[in-house]
Write an enzyme that holds these catalytic residues in place. Structure first.
Site, PDB file in Angstrom:
ATOM      1  CD  GLU A   1      -3.111  -0.736   0.211  1.00  0.00           C
ATOM      2  OE1 GLU A   1      -3.084   0.344  -0.402  1.00  0.00           O
ATOM      3  OE2 GLU A   1      -3.995  -1.591   0.023  1.00  0.00           O
TER       4      GLU A   1
ATOM      5  CD  GLU B   1       4.188 -21.933  10.293  1.00  0.00           C
ATOM      6  OE1 GLU B   1       4.133 -22.265  11.493  1.00  0.00           O
ATOM      7  OE2 GLU B   1       3.309 -21.230   9.755  1.00  0.00           O
TER       8      GLU B   1
END
Length: 303
Positions: free
Chosen positions: A85, A116
């Site tokens: 953004e 992960e």
């Protein structure tokens, strides 16, 4: 592993939601909303440490450094969201704020099994992105112990970067590698272990605060207007012109002229109109004030 999970705040069953499976939709949502109300108060207590993180980010940006978010699953996606953004909102280069997620970009929309759990993958991502002592790395993990994130934090520290942790449990392994850790402990989840809920929301709020504060402090905002936005679509072109209007009070014809003469650069158009200068002079004033609109105007306006 069972012993570790049993000690984490994010993995505790919530006393107030034990019978949530017997409630109707409105009752379920009321419980969720009640828990969400607790998040902002918890974060308020953390503002001094979040501000400390923002100060490090500002210093890095001023030296040409970058900000990296490192996470897995929800935490990784939230980092990518915040990073993505920044270019349209503040006109930043996409490399300035980056989000890295365990398993790569494919993991944004689907789980990548085992990614992960690899400290080595975290280390490799730090190396492949050329992270140096000019950069800030923020490791994000609700548990504070995700191997991918810890591996990345360890390597980033070895590379000389400023390393900060963000988690939702106290006394996590992040402390071993981080300069300091933002511990946003917001209590057990409505659904036990579903850290996309309160934990994820707290992470998003904190990242909002971090990048917004940093962008304000490096001159990306004038008054409360996003004057460095990139008008890359029709909505943003309209917003850009409206921002010029709000900043200057000029009439529509003057705004259109300044917008086009400035090359659709909102900051330049504002300085043109408020300091009564050409596009070239406005650009020079902004360059001489590191992009701060208010300072550029003050150079040409009698005090």
């Amino acid at each position: 592993m069972t012993n570790i999970l049993s000690q984490l705040t994010t993995e505790q069953p919530h006393d107030n939601t034990q019978n949530i499976d017997q409630l109707n939709s409105e009752q379920i949502m009321t419980l969720i909303n009640s828990e969400d109300h607790l998040i902002a108060d918890a974060i308020r207590e953390l503002i001094p440490v979040i501000a400390r993180a923002a100060d490090h980010v500002v210093e890095a940006f001023q030296k040409g450094g970058r900000l990296f978010y490192i996470g897995a699953g929800t935490s990784g996606r939230i980092g990518i969201l915040d990073a993505s953004e920044c270019p349209p909102t503040y006109g930043t280069d996409p490399s300035m704020v980056q989000g890295l997620i365990a398993g790569g970009f494919k993991a944004v929309k689907e789980a990548i099994e085992g990614a992960e759990d690899s400290e080595e993958l975290g280390e490799q991502d730090i190396i492949s992105h050329g992270i140096t002592d000019q950069d800030v790395v923020i490791g994000i993990a609700a548990s504070g112990r995700t191997p991918y994130v810890l591996g990345a934090m360890r390597r980033a520290k070895a590379q000389g970067a400023i390393v900060i942790g963000l988690c939702n449990n106290y006394e996590s392994p992040m402390h071993e590698y981080a300069l300091f850790v933002i511990e946003a402990v917001v209590g057990p989840e409505v659904i036990m272990g579903s850290t996309r809920m309160k934990a994820g929301t707290s992470q998003k709020l904190i990242l909002n605060m971090l990048t917004t504060t940093a962008m304000i402090r490096i001159g990306k905002v004038y008054k409360n207007l996003m004057v460095d936005l990139n008008p890359s679509n029709n909505k943003l072109v309209y917003r850009a012109k409206r921002i010029i209007k709000l900043a200057t009070g000029a009439d529509d014809d003057a705004i259109e002229e300044a917008y086009h003469e400035s090359g659709a650069h909102v900051k330049t158009a504002i300085v043109m109109l408020l300091a009564s200068v050409s596009a070239e002079e406005a650009a020079a004033l902004l360059q001489g004030t590191s992009g701060f609109v208010r300072s550029a105007i003050d150079l040409k306006t009698p005090q």
